[in-house]
Design an enzyme around this catalytic site. Structure first.
Site, PDB file in Angstrom:
ATOM      1  N   MET A 171       1.218  -2.125  13.127  1.00 46.25           N
ATOM      2  CA  MET A 171       0.392  -2.811  13.981  1.00 46.25           C
ATOM      3  C   MET A 171       0.799  -2.206  14.818  1.00 46.25           C
ATOM      4  SD  MET A 171      -0.626  -5.420  11.395  1.00 46.25           S
ATOM      5  CE  MET A 171      -0.739  -6.664  12.744  1.00 46.25           C
ATOM      6  N   HIS A 205      -8.221  -0.865   5.945  1.00 46.93           N
ATOM      7  CA  HIS A 205      -8.158  -2.278   6.831  1.00 46.93           C
ATOM      8  C   HIS A 205      -8.722  -3.202   6.464  1.00 46.93           C
ATOM      9  CE1 HIS A 205      -9.015  -4.393   9.947  1.00 46.93           C
ATOM     10  NE2 HIS A 205     -10.754  -4.883   9.955  1.00 46.93           N
ATOM     11  N   ASN A 211       0.788  -1.441  -0.032  1.00 44.65           N
ATOM     12  CA  ASN A 211       0.000  -0.100  -0.018  1.00 44.65           C
ATOM     13  C   ASN A 211       0.767   1.487  -0.397  1.00 44.65           C
ATOM     14  OD1 ASN A 211      -3.690  -0.716  -0.136  1.00 44.65           O
ATOM     15  ND2 ASN A 211      -2.351  -1.611   1.798  1.00 44.65           N
TER      16      ASN A 211
HETATM   17  C1  GRF Z   1      -3.268  -5.026   4.126  1.00 43.56           C
HETATM   18  O1  GRF Z   1      -3.381  -5.647   4.132  1.00 43.56           O
HETATM   19  C2  GRF Z   1      -4.183  -3.689   5.486  1.00 43.56           C
HETATM   20  O2  GRF Z   1      -4.954  -3.681   5.028  1.00 43.56           O
HETATM   21  C3  GRF Z   1      -3.874  -4.184   6.917  1.00 43.56           C
HETATM   22  O3  GRF Z   1      -2.428  -4.790   6.720  1.00 43.56           O
HETATM   23  C4  GRF Z   1      -1.577  -5.223   5.483  1.00 43.56           C
HETATM   24  C5  GRF Z   1      -0.122  -4.546   4.820  1.00 43.56           C
HETATM   25  O4  GRF Z   1      -0.163  -4.425   4.012  1.00 43.56           O
HETATM   26  N1  GRF Z   1      -3.787  -3.100   7.766  1.00 43.56           N
HETATM   27  P1  GRF Z   1       1.236  -4.209   2.911  1.00 43.56           P
HETATM   28  O5  GRF Z   1       1.744  -4.277   4.130  1.00 43.56           O
HETATM   29  O6  GRF Z   1       0.286  -2.854   1.898  1.00 43.56           O
HETATM   30  O7  GRF Z   1       1.548  -4.925   1.977  1.00 43.56           O
END
Ligand code: GRF
Length: 194
Positions: A95, A114, A22
């Site tokens: 996290m 989320h 992301n």
């Molecule tokens: C994603 O599934 C997001 O929705 C969740 O943690 C994951 C993060 O993925 N909160 P990335 O690190 O962006 O690949």
């Protein structure tokens, strides 16, 4: 709520803990001429977060905090945010839960993505819980962050179908692609044009 500053892009920090897909899609969006943000800082609570590689690749400042002491770590983050004149935060797989101390002291908007159709399945292990409940659909949500976990105002959602043979792994992998598409669109929707 989110103020654009004239023709300038909103100075943004992205917070990560893991792979950073992301983060990558937010950076790629930010590099477009018409985007509304500039990613100037990446914050991680995990020195080994794979997503930190994008700091080097795209020449973006990074800050890694160890969270041995939450208050001290958050104070440090707040100091660096101020130093970098950050006016917007995107949580992208971060996290840690930001404390009310942090939320009170960062005066601008914070958003999060989320992996569920909020308000359903707040918290962790969403895919597992969705599958255990035999849901037919799941999805992802970009929302504003407030003091209650995964409960702020919803900005945008994407709904996808669950396949019969889906596992938590296949679902996570498939949904992540939609998350990566949705996040920049939601940012663009949230921030008004100058
Ligand atoms: C994603 O599934 C997001 O929705 C969740 O943690 C994951 C993060 O993925 N909160 P990335 O690190 O962006 O690949």
């Amino acid at each position: 709520m989110v103020k654009s500053i004239g023709n300038k892009k909103l100075n943004t920090a992205v917070f990560i803990s893991g792979t950073g897909t992301n983060l990558r899609s937010i950076i790629l969006y930010s590099l477009k001429k018409n985007s509304k943000i500039k990613v100037s800082l990446i914050v991680s609570d995990n020195l080994k977060a794979i997503g930190l590689k994008y700091a080097k690749k795209y020449k973006i400042n990074k800050l890694v905090v160890n969270y041995k002491n939450k208050k001290n770590s958050e104070s440090k983050i707040l100091r660096i945010l101020q130093k970098n004149k950050i006016k917007f935060i995107c949580l992208a797989g971060y996290m840690r839960i930001l404390s009310s101390f942090f939320l009170k002291n960062f005066k601008y908007s914070i958003i999060n993505i989320h992996p569920s159709l909020l308000p359903k399945y707040k918290g962790l292990n969403t895919h597992e819980r969705v599958l255990n409940n035999n849901e037919k659909y799941t999805g992802c949500t970009v929302h504003l962050v407030n003091k209650n976990l995964d409960s702020g105002k919803i900005i945008m959602q994407k709904k996808i179908k669950i396949f019969k043979d889906d596992t938590k792994f296949t679902l996570k992998k498939r949904l992540l692609k939609y998350e990566n598409k949705l996040y920049p669109i939601a940012i663009s929707k949230l921030i008004p044009s100058p």
